[in-house]
Design a protein around this motif. Structure first.
Motif, PDB file in Angstrom:
ATOM      1  N   GLU A   1       0.827  -1.202   0.000  1.00 17.13           N
ATOM      2  CA  GLU A   1       0.000   0.000   0.000  1.00 17.13           C
ATOM      3  C   GLU A   1       0.868   1.261   0.000  1.00 17.13           C
ATOM      4  N   GLU A   2       0.351   2.302  -0.616  1.00 19.79           N
ATOM      5  CA  GLU A   2       1.027   3.603  -0.625  1.00 19.79           C
ATOM      6  C   GLU A   2       1.298   4.043   0.816  1.00 19.79           C
ATOM      7  N   GLY A   3       2.547   4.352   1.125  1.00 15.69           N
ATOM      8  CA  GLY A   3       2.923   4.754   2.476  1.00 15.69           C
ATOM      9  C   GLY A   3       2.984   3.610   3.464  1.00 15.69           C
ATOM     10  N   GLY A   4       2.940   2.388   2.966  1.00 14.79           N
ATOM     11  CA  GLY A   4       2.967   1.215   3.848  1.00 14.79           C
ATOM     12  C   GLY A   4       4.337   0.962   4.466  1.00 14.79           C
ATOM     13  N   ILE A   5       4.346   0.083   5.425  1.00 15.59           N
ATOM     14  CA  ILE A   5       5.587  -0.299   6.115  1.00 15.59           C
ATOM     15  C   ILE A   5       6.531  -0.967   5.120  1.00 15.59           C
ATOM     16  N   ALA A   6       7.786  -0.551   5.124  1.00 14.60           N
ATOM     17  CA  ALA A   6       8.774  -1.082   4.183  1.00 14.60           C
ATOM     18  C   ALA A   6       9.787  -1.982   4.887  1.00 14.60           C
ATOM     19  N   ARG A   7       9.394  -2.505   6.053  1.00 19.31           N
ATOM     20  CA  ARG A   7      10.257  -3.410   6.829  1.00 19.31           C
ATOM     21  C   ARG A   7       9.470  -4.673   7.120  1.00 19.31           C
ATOM     22  N   VAL A   8      10.002  -5.824   6.679  1.00 24.22           N
ATOM     23  CA  VAL A   8       9.308  -7.100   6.873  1.00 24.22           C
ATOM     24  C   VAL A   8      10.144  -8.013   7.745  1.00 24.22           C
ATOM     25  N   GLN A   9       9.518  -8.551   8.783  1.00 28.45           N
ATOM     26  CA  GLN A   9      10.141  -9.578   9.613  1.00 28.45           C
ATOM     27  C   GLN A   9       9.519 -10.919   9.237  1.00 28.45           C
TER      28      GLN A   9
ATOM     29  N   LYS B   1       7.790 -18.798  -1.414  1.00 31.23           N
ATOM     30  CA  LYS B   1       6.998 -18.569  -2.635  1.00 31.23           C
ATOM     31  C   LYS B   1       7.141 -17.104  -3.042  1.00 31.23           C
ATOM     32  N   VAL B   2       6.704 -16.767  -4.239  1.00 32.38           N
ATOM     33  CA  VAL B   2       6.808 -15.392  -4.743  1.00 32.38           C
ATOM     34  C   VAL B   2       6.113 -14.423  -3.783  1.00 32.38           C
ATOM     35  N   TRP B   3       6.804 -13.316  -3.456  1.00 32.42           N
ATOM     36  CA  TRP B   3       6.264 -12.319  -2.543  1.00 32.42           C
ATOM     37  C   TRP B   3       5.385 -11.332  -3.305  1.00 32.42           C
ATOM     38  N   PRO B   4       4.409 -10.726  -2.638  1.00 31.28           N
ATOM     39  CA  PRO B   4       3.534  -9.768  -3.321  1.00 31.28           C
ATOM     40  C   PRO B   4       4.173  -8.399  -3.556  1.00 31.28           C
ATOM     41  N   TRP B   5       5.406  -8.222  -3.108  1.00 33.33           N
ATOM     42  CA  TRP B   5       6.087  -6.936  -3.239  1.00 33.33           C
ATOM     43  C   TRP B   5       7.342  -7.108  -4.085  1.00 33.33           C
ATOM     44  N   ARG B   6       7.607  -6.145  -4.946  1.00 31.72           N
ATOM     45  CA  ARG B   6       8.837  -6.141  -5.746  1.00 31.72           C
ATOM     46  C   ARG B   6       9.464  -4.764  -5.647  1.00 31.72           C
ATOM     47  N   GLY B   7      10.685  -4.738  -5.141  1.00 34.98           N
ATOM     48  CA  GLY B   7      11.447  -3.498  -5.102  1.00 34.98           C
ATOM     49  C   GLY B   7      10.892  -2.408  -4.211  1.00 34.98           C
ATOM     50  N   VAL B   8      10.167  -2.781  -3.142  1.00 37.33           N
ATOM     51  CA  VAL B   8       9.557  -1.758  -2.279  1.00 37.33           C
ATOM     52  C   VAL B   8      10.053  -1.787  -0.830  1.00 37.33           C
ATOM     53  N   LEU B   9      10.777  -2.818  -0.444  1.00 38.38           N
ATOM     54  CA  LEU B   9      11.174  -2.953   0.962  1.00 38.38           C
ATOM     55  C   LEU B   9      12.541  -2.331   1.234  1.00 38.38           C
ATOM     56  N   ASP B  10      12.650  -1.707   2.411  1.00 42.95           N
ATOM     57  CA  ASP B  10      13.944  -1.207   2.881  1.00 42.95           C
ATOM     58  C   ASP B  10      14.714  -2.306   3.594  1.00 42.95           C
ATOM     59  N   TYR B  11      13.980  -3.127   4.352  1.00 42.51           N
ATOM     60  CA  TYR B  11      14.611  -4.165   5.168  1.00 42.51           C
ATOM     61  C   TYR B  11      13.796  -5.450   5.159  1.00 42.51           C
ATOM     62  N   VAL B  12      14.514  -6.574   5.205  1.00 43.89           N
ATOM     63  CA  VAL B  12      13.939  -7.886   5.495  1.00 43.89           C
ATOM     64  C   VAL B  12      14.778  -8.451   6.634  1.00 43.89           C
ATOM     65  N   TYR B  13      14.112  -8.957   7.653  1.00 42.38           N
ATOM     66  CA  TYR B  13      14.804  -9.460   8.840  1.00 42.38           C
ATOM     67  C   TYR B  13      14.224 -10.812   9.242  1.00 42.38           C
ATOM     68  N   GLY B  14      15.095 -11.721   9.630  1.00 41.17           N
ATOM     69  CA  GLY B  14      14.671 -13.013  10.156  1.00 41.17           C
ATOM     70  C   GLY B  14      15.624 -13.480  11.234  1.00 41.17           C
ATOM     71  N   GLU B  15      15.065 -13.893  12.355  1.00 44.50           N
ATOM     72  CA  GLU B  15      15.870 -14.338  13.487  1.00 44.50           C
ATOM     73  C   GLU B  15      15.594 -15.814  13.749  1.00 44.50           C
ATOM     74  N   HIS B  16      16.659 -16.615  13.723  1.00 48.15           N
ATOM     75  CA  HIS B  16      16.547 -18.062  13.957  1.00 48.15           C
ATOM     76  C   HIS B  16      15.460 -18.655  13.056  1.00 48.15           C
ATOM     77  N   PHE B  17      15.567 -18.350  11.786  1.00 52.16           N
ATOM     78  CA  PHE B  17      14.556 -18.725  10.807  1.00 52.16           C
ATOM     79  C   PHE B  17      15.146 -19.586   9.691  1.00 52.16           C
ATOM     80  N   LEU B  18      16.246 -19.137   9.140  1.00 51.48           N
ATOM     81  CA  LEU B  18      16.818 -19.760   7.949  1.00 51.48           C
ATOM     82  C   LEU B  18      17.169 -21.231   8.167  1.00 51.48           C
TER      83      LEU B  18
END
Length: 116
Positions: A10-18, A49-66
């Motif tokens: 969304e326009e103005g949406g959060i650009a950080r995904v955990q 799987k394919v994410w619904p966002w392309r080229g819009v995120l500032d950060y992706v973070y994962g803790e004890h996930f990979l």
């Protein structure tokens, strides 16, 4: 605004995904996703799987996930997370130490090592 967070799409949406946040690690200023519908998460999502966002995120973070993914799924996750990041965006992943894995996943005895 009613206090509702806007998704990254969304326009103005959060650009950080955990990713893989689980029920106890919800970050208030992030878009929190997990494959299971825990209370408090923002979206149920299979990040291999394919994410619904392309080229819009500032950060992706994962803790004890990979470490919970197969090699093939980990490669898919990395591919999709990279596609979702803006140019200059950052991916930060943490994994458990080898010492922790050994202590929690293996039982040592005089005869050798048994997987738990």
């Amino acid at each position: 605004m009613s206090g509702q967070k806007l998704s990254p799409i969304e326009e103005g949406g959060i650009a950080r995904v955990q990713v893989g946040c689980g029920p106890k690690n919800i970050k208030p200023d992030w878009w929190n996703v997990d494959i299971r519908p825990f209370p408090g998460i923002d979206a149920v999502m299979d990040v291999t799987k394919v994410w619904p966002w392309r080229g819009v995120l500032d950060y992706v973070y994962g803790e004890h996930f990979l470490e919970h993914l197969s090699l093939s799924d980990a490669i898919d996750f990395l591919t999709h997370s990279r596609a979702a990041l803006k140019h200059g965006g950052a991916l930060r992943l943490t994994t458990p130490s080898v010492e922790w894995v050994l202590k929690t996943h293996f039982k040592f005895n005089d005869a050798g090592v048994d997987a738990r």
